[in-house]
Enzyme design. Structure first.
Site, PDB file in Angstrom:
ATOM      1  N   HIS A   1      -7.198  -8.714  -2.283  1.00  0.00           N
ATOM      2  CA  HIS A   1      -8.490  -8.136  -1.899  1.00  0.00           C
ATOM      3  C   HIS A   1      -8.507  -6.650  -2.202  1.00  0.00           C
ATOM      4  O   HIS A   1      -7.452  -6.002  -2.262  1.00  0.00           O
ATOM      5  CB  HIS A   1      -8.756  -8.363  -0.411  1.00  0.00           C
ATOM      6  CG  HIS A   1      -7.759  -7.679   0.474  1.00  0.00           C
ATOM      7  ND1 HIS A   1      -6.511  -8.211   0.739  1.00  0.00           N
ATOM      8  CD2 HIS A   1      -7.790  -6.493   1.126  1.00  0.00           C
ATOM      9  CE1 HIS A   1      -5.827  -7.391   1.516  1.00  0.00           C
ATOM     10  NE2 HIS A   1      -6.576  -6.333   1.772  1.00  0.00           N
TER      11      HIS A   1
ATOM     12  N   ARG B   1      -2.268 -12.521   3.552  1.00  0.00           N
ATOM     13  CA  ARG B   1      -3.568 -11.950   3.203  1.00  0.00           C
ATOM     14  C   ARG B   1      -3.781 -12.214   1.719  1.00  0.00           C
ATOM     15  O   ARG B   1      -2.921 -11.900   0.882  1.00  0.00           O
ATOM     16  CB  ARG B   1      -3.580 -10.433   3.451  1.00  0.00           C
ATOM     17  CG  ARG B   1      -3.934 -10.119   4.896  1.00  0.00           C
ATOM     18  CD  ARG B   1      -5.140  -9.214   4.986  1.00  0.00           C
ATOM     19  NE  ARG B   1      -6.386  -9.919   4.699  1.00  0.00           N
ATOM     20  CZ  ARG B   1      -7.520  -9.314   4.390  1.00  0.00           C
ATOM     21  NH1 ARG B   1      -7.581  -8.018   4.301  1.00  0.00           N
ATOM     22  NH2 ARG B   1      -8.604 -10.013   4.161  1.00  0.00           N
TER      23      ARG B   1
ATOM     24  N   TYR C   1      -0.088 -10.536   0.192  1.00  0.00           N
ATOM     25  CA  TYR C   1       1.116 -10.207   0.964  1.00  0.00           C
ATOM     26  C   TYR C   1       1.148 -10.981   2.273  1.00  0.00           C
ATOM     27  O   TYR C   1       0.117 -11.374   2.814  1.00  0.00           O
ATOM     28  CB  TYR C   1       1.237  -8.701   1.211  1.00  0.00           C
ATOM     29  CG  TYR C   1       0.057  -8.068   1.901  1.00  0.00           C
ATOM     30  CD1 TYR C   1      -0.998  -7.525   1.177  1.00  0.00           C
ATOM     31  CD2 TYR C   1      -0.001  -7.972   3.301  1.00  0.00           C
ATOM     32  CE1 TYR C   1      -2.075  -6.930   1.803  1.00  0.00           C
ATOM     33  CE2 TYR C   1      -1.072  -7.369   3.938  1.00  0.00           C
ATOM     34  CZ  TYR C   1      -2.107  -6.849   3.187  1.00  0.00           C
ATOM     35  OH  TYR C   1      -3.171  -6.264   3.811  1.00  0.00           O
TER      36      TYR C   1
ATOM     37  N   TYR D   1       0.840  -1.193   0.000  1.00  0.00           N
ATOM     38  CA  TYR D   1       0.000   0.000   0.000  1.00  0.00           C
ATOM     39  C   TYR D   1       0.877   1.245   0.000  1.00  0.00           C
ATOM     40  O   TYR D   1       1.992   1.220   0.525  1.00  0.00           O
ATOM     41  CB  TYR D   1      -0.891   0.026   1.258  1.00  0.00           C
ATOM     42  CG  TYR D   1      -1.987  -1.006   1.258  1.00  0.00           C
ATOM     43  CD1 TYR D   1      -3.261  -0.696   0.799  1.00  0.00           C
ATOM     44  CD2 TYR D   1      -1.748  -2.292   1.726  1.00  0.00           C
ATOM     45  CE1 TYR D   1      -4.275  -1.634   0.807  1.00  0.00           C
ATOM     46  CE2 TYR D   1      -2.751  -3.247   1.738  1.00  0.00           C
ATOM     47  CZ  TYR D   1      -4.019  -2.917   1.275  1.00  0.00           C
ATOM     48  OH  TYR D   1      -5.009  -3.856   1.284  1.00  0.00           O
TER      49      TYR D   1
ATOM     50  N   HIS E   1     -10.504  -3.145  -0.840  1.00  0.00           N
ATOM     51  CA  HIS E   1     -11.374  -2.578   0.204  1.00  0.00           C
ATOM     52  C   HIS E   1     -12.390  -1.623  -0.426  1.00  0.00           C
ATOM     53  O   HIS E   1     -12.028  -0.813  -1.286  1.00  0.00           O
ATOM     54  CB  HIS E   1     -10.549  -1.761   1.201  1.00  0.00           C
ATOM     55  CG  HIS E   1      -9.570  -2.570   1.993  1.00  0.00           C
ATOM     56  ND1 HIS E   1      -9.880  -3.105   3.210  1.00  0.00           N
ATOM     57  CD2 HIS E   1      -8.288  -2.916   1.753  1.00  0.00           C
ATOM     58  CE1 HIS E   1      -8.820  -3.751   3.696  1.00  0.00           C
ATOM     59  NE2 HIS E   1      -7.843  -3.657   2.823  1.00  0.00           N
TER      60      HIS E   1
END
Lengths: 224, 206
Positions: free
Chosen positions: A151, A148, A138, A99, A153
């Site tokens: 995905h 994870r 990741y 991110y 959000h």
């Protein structure tokens, strides 16, 4: 049998979930106090249409690394009625699972052409569309080797409708060990984007992700 | 689409999910934690008493819950919410929205607002209250409602009466002196889990 509020479960292998999940059941709201629990957000947001194209930092800039995808869907209440003109906020990691958030200290590779933040509005039929780069998975818990899965959000806010959720990708090998996916059980398929072909368009593929916002809040002011 | 009264004919809701740790801070750039100023630099002010509420959100270990998103919702000084069924209400305050949102880095927050009032025309008047929605990593959305200690209307509030006395006290915003301008300050501690856990409410099943 006496009706009880939900007992929220703790996501397995999720430390934050363990630290922050209430141990007591949620309390039911008496009918004559229920209306106060339907916050009605003012619709004073102005957004730029280019914010729905997350494949680029800004118009005219090159696309980020990885596969460009299109995500489309309809936002509705439990009766299938469209939730119109709602604000949709989107954030996802880049193709390397990183991110741009200042608190992401993973050290994974950044992409100078990917921001990973977007916004759009649902239209009069509750439909929405945005473009992004398919995020990477990741390693969330290096100590136990738990990842994870890929995905995206999504936060949706419109009138008295409110949800924050995540769209997952079918077939991701890390889905099965994801703490929240485990809690979703058989309902996990509601959070999967349904892949479709985008022939002739400049995308790897599209995903249909319809969102049903549950509970009384979305329809509170229609039914009272 | 035809409306169905039977639960079984309803669509299955999408699962709510955690906020995760990386909610983009910039998405809150236009949000304000000062409800006494509907936008900056204007002379118009909402009716009522300006107050400052300092609060914090803690986890099961007593540590501040970092990186969470908070949403506040309250009626105006006359106890009226700004929503579709009050559009033409004579006590609606044009200079008060009642909605605030804030992403807190460290788990602390400061809300500057108008003390919510009591709508005395209601069959069951509500004590002054502020609804708080919390989005956090590790958990889906949770919701509670905060009250002001010592308010007479607390004794008859239907939500407070629905929980026991010990839990009621955990929802109380408490007086905490005044600032240098004589504005009353208040404080509240929200505990997400464990000892002295704040009661949370179920807006999906009720």
């Amino acid at each position: 049998m006496e009706k009880l509020g939900r007992q929220i479960e703790i996501g397995p292998t999720d430390n934050t979930s363990n630290e922050r999940t209430p141990r007591n059941r949620l309390h039911l709201i008496p009918d004559n106090a229920r209306g106060s629990f339907a916050p009605y957000a003012p619709q004073n947001y102005g957004i730029n249409p280019a914010e729905a194209d997350m494949t680029r930092i800004a118009p005219g800039r090159p696309r980020g690394e990885g596969d460009a995808i299109k995500v489309t869907g309809q936002i509705m209440d439990e009766f299938g009625r469209p939730i119109r003109n709602s604000l949709i906020e989107i954030w996802n990691a880049n193709k390397y699972g990183r991110y741009t958030h200042i608190e992401d200290h993973s050290g994974l590779q950044l992409d100078p052409n990917f921001l990973g933040v977007g916004r759009t509005l649902s239209d009069n039929d509750g439909n929405y569309e945005f473009w992004t780069i398919r995020p990477g998975e990741y390693l969330a818990r290096p100590d136990i080797g738990r990842w994870r899965p890929k995905h995206i959000h999504l936060s949706i806010r419109g009138g008295s409708s409110r949800i924050i959720t995540q769209m997952y990708f079918a077939g991701d090998p890390h889905n099965d060990t994801d703490p929240m996916r485990i809690l979703m059980g058989d309902n996990f398929d509601k959070n999967l984007g349904k892949e479709y072909e985008t022939d002739g368009e400049d995308f790897d593929c599209g995903y249909q992700f319809d969102i049903v916002i549950g509970g009384k809040n979305p329809t509170f002011f229609e039914n009272n | 689409m035809t409306q169905s009264s039977g639960k079984s004919n309803r669509l299955i809701a999408t699962n709510e999910d955690t906020l995760g740790p990386y909610y983009p801070i910039s998405l809150c750039d236009n949000d304000s934690m000062d409800l006494t100023e509907i936008r900056s630099g204007i002379i118009n002010k909402p009716l009522g008493e300006k107050i400052i509420i300092n609060g914090c959100i803690k986890d099961i270990n007593g540590n501040l819950a970092n990186g969470i998103l908070l949403e506040f919702w309250q009626p105006n000084a006359a106890g009226i919410y700004r929503r579709p069924d009050t559009e033409t209400h004579h006590k609606l305050d044009p200079w008060f929205t009642g909605y605030a949102r804030h992403r807190t880095k460290d788990g602390n927050f400061t809300l500057t607002t108008i003390k919510p009032g009591v709508d005395v025309d209601l069959e069951t008047p509500r004590a002054p209250n502020i609804t708080l929605t919390i989005f956090s990593d590790g958990i889906m959305r949770i919701v509670t409602q905060l009250f002001f200690e010592g308010e007479k209307a607390n004794d008859t509030d239907p939500l407070l009466l629905s929980i026991n006395e010990e839990l009621r006290d955990r929802l109380m915003i408490k007086p905490d002196g005044e600032d240098e301008n004589g504005i009353k300050k208040y404080k509240i501690e929200i505990i997400m889990a464990g000892d002295n856990e704040t009661p949370f409410f179920d807006d999906l099943l009720s």
